[in-house]
Scaffold this motif. Structure first.
Motif, PDB file in Angstrom:
ATOM      1  N   GLU A 213     -19.072  69.799 -83.103  1.00 43.88           N
ATOM      2  CA  GLU A 213     -19.213  68.836 -84.029  1.00 43.88           C
ATOM      3  C   GLU A 213     -18.408  69.791 -85.378  1.00 43.88           C
ATOM      4  O   GLU A 213     -19.208  70.752 -85.534  1.00 43.88           O
ATOM      5  CB  GLU A 213     -20.358  68.126 -84.538  1.00 43.88           C
TER       6      GLU A 213
ATOM      7  N   PRO B  69     -21.629  71.108 -66.326  1.00 39.12           N
ATOM      8  CA  PRO B  69     -20.396  70.311 -67.202  1.00 39.12           C
ATOM      9  C   PRO B  69     -19.663  71.294 -67.769  1.00 39.12           C
ATOM     10  O   PRO B  69     -20.084  72.271 -68.524  1.00 39.12           O
ATOM     11  CB  PRO B  69     -21.521  69.533 -68.071  1.00 39.12           C
ATOM     12  N   ALA B  70     -18.490  70.831 -67.980  1.00 38.81           N
ATOM     13  CA  ALA B  70     -17.480  71.374 -68.941  1.00 38.81           C
ATOM     14  C   ALA B  70     -18.221  71.762 -70.398  1.00 38.81           C
ATOM     15  O   ALA B  70     -18.565  70.677 -70.798  1.00 38.81           O
ATOM     16  CB  ALA B  70     -16.077  70.837 -68.911  1.00 38.81           C
ATOM     17  N   ARG B  71     -17.799  72.481 -70.932  1.00 40.58           N
ATOM     18  CA  ARG B  71     -18.358  72.922 -72.393  1.00 40.58           C
ATOM     19  C   ARG B  71     -17.261  71.844 -73.293  1.00 40.58           C
ATOM     20  O   ARG B  71     -16.121  71.627 -73.233  1.00 40.58           O
ATOM     21  CB  ARG B  71     -18.010  73.973 -72.910  1.00 40.58           C
ATOM     22  N   THR B  72     -18.381  70.940 -73.992  1.00 40.61           N
ATOM     23  CA  THR B  72     -17.417  69.976 -75.127  1.00 40.61           C
ATOM     24  C   THR B  72     -17.342  70.636 -76.313  1.00 40.61           C
ATOM     25  O   THR B  72     -17.799  71.547 -76.818  1.00 40.61           O
ATOM     26  CB  THR B  72     -18.409  68.724 -75.191  1.00 40.61           C
ATOM     27  N   ALA B  73     -16.265  69.887 -77.048  1.00 40.84           N
ATOM     28  CA  ALA B  73     -15.980  70.612 -78.506  1.00 40.84           C
ATOM     29  C   ALA B  73     -17.228  70.246 -79.345  1.00 40.84           C
ATOM     30  O   ALA B  73     -17.993  69.120 -79.341  1.00 40.84           O
ATOM     31  CB  ALA B  73     -15.023  69.685 -78.822  1.00 40.84           C
TER      32      ALA B  73
END
Length: 261
Positions: A239, A233-237
């Motif tokens: 917090e 999965p693509a790296r998410t931003a």
């Protein structure tokens, strides 16, 4: 009689590239640049050092792969190897380590050898079992995962570093050797070496030359198979915590929630 040293090298996808599987769940090698496996460079280096310490020796590099795999051979030749052997056949697509070891064994027997040198693993498959399987197919002893290696008086000797001990091992020739990335830095090809490599002989063989059938290799002959693959999965931003005097508490709560503290 000249000492015949054979080095097994592999053309692998660049680890810094965007690697993924093709529709048949084999590595899509056309979608990314390839190069000589870094771990095999250590094998080439040790083979060259063995040759330099022998009265008379010849270093042959052998690879199994598509047309572009010649680049791996040329890199090894530019480092100082004498000649190359490239096994190329469309029916090799999808061959696993067991099929590859069979093809390499046939190619090595075709060339003739006293000692075979391999890297500790390939940087794409990372199985690390090929040297042992190859030795079994050739019917010769194996001395693997060496950090030091030398050949003389009809035998190969070396040092294997373990977690609890350092072992001194030896075997009578002919034999298969594998070396680790702690065996010594591989030399950089000089400009003279790069130019000389263009004139060094590279023999191309196919399955018929090695008296092998298509059913023995490729996806059909593979003992192992990838059944499924899911893209990472693509790296998410992450917090973002705005520190307005409570930043430390929020960070501690975040870490505690995930049981990091």
């Amino acid at each position: 009689m000249s000492l015949r040293i054979v080095v097994c090298v592999k053309y692998v996808p660049d680890a810094t590239g965007d690697r993924h599987f093709a529709e048949d769940l084999t590595t899509d090698r056309d979608a990314v640049d390839g190069l000589l496996s870094e771990l095999d460079e250590y094998a080439v280096e040790q083979a060259l050092q063995i040759a330099e310490n022998a009265d008379d020796a010849e270093v042959t590099v052998v690879t199994v792969g598509p047309e572009d795999a010649t680049d791996a051979l040329r890199k090894a030749l530019s480092m100082g190897a004498d000649k190359g052997v490239h096994v190329e056949d469309d029916d090799l697509h999808g061959t696993d380590v067991f099929g590859t070891s069979l093809v390499l064994a046939k190619a090595i027997e075709h060339v003739g050898y006293d000692v075979v040198v391999c890297g500790m693993a390939s940087t794409d498959g990372t199985m690390g079992v090929l040297p042992a399987i190859l030795a079994e197919r050739l019917g010769v002893p194996q001395v693997t995962l060496l950090t030091e290696v030398s050949v003389g008086d009809g035998k190969v000797t070396g040092r294997r570093e373990g977690d609890a001990a350092s072992e001194q091992v030896e075997a009578a020739l002919p034999a298969v050797v594998s070396v680790t990335d702690r065996s010594g830095e591989a030399r950089y090809p000089s400009f003279k070496g790069i130019m000389a490599a263009k004139k060094k002989p590279v023999e191309t063989l196919d399955l018929e030359d090695l008296e092998l059938e298509a059913e023995q290799v490729g996806l059909e002959g593979a003992w192992t198979a990838v059944e499924s693959a899911t893209a990472r999965p693509a790296r998410t931003a992450g917090e973002i915590v705005t520190d307005e005097g409570e930043g430390a508490k929020q960070l501690a709560a975040f870490l505690a929630e995930r049981k990091f503290i």
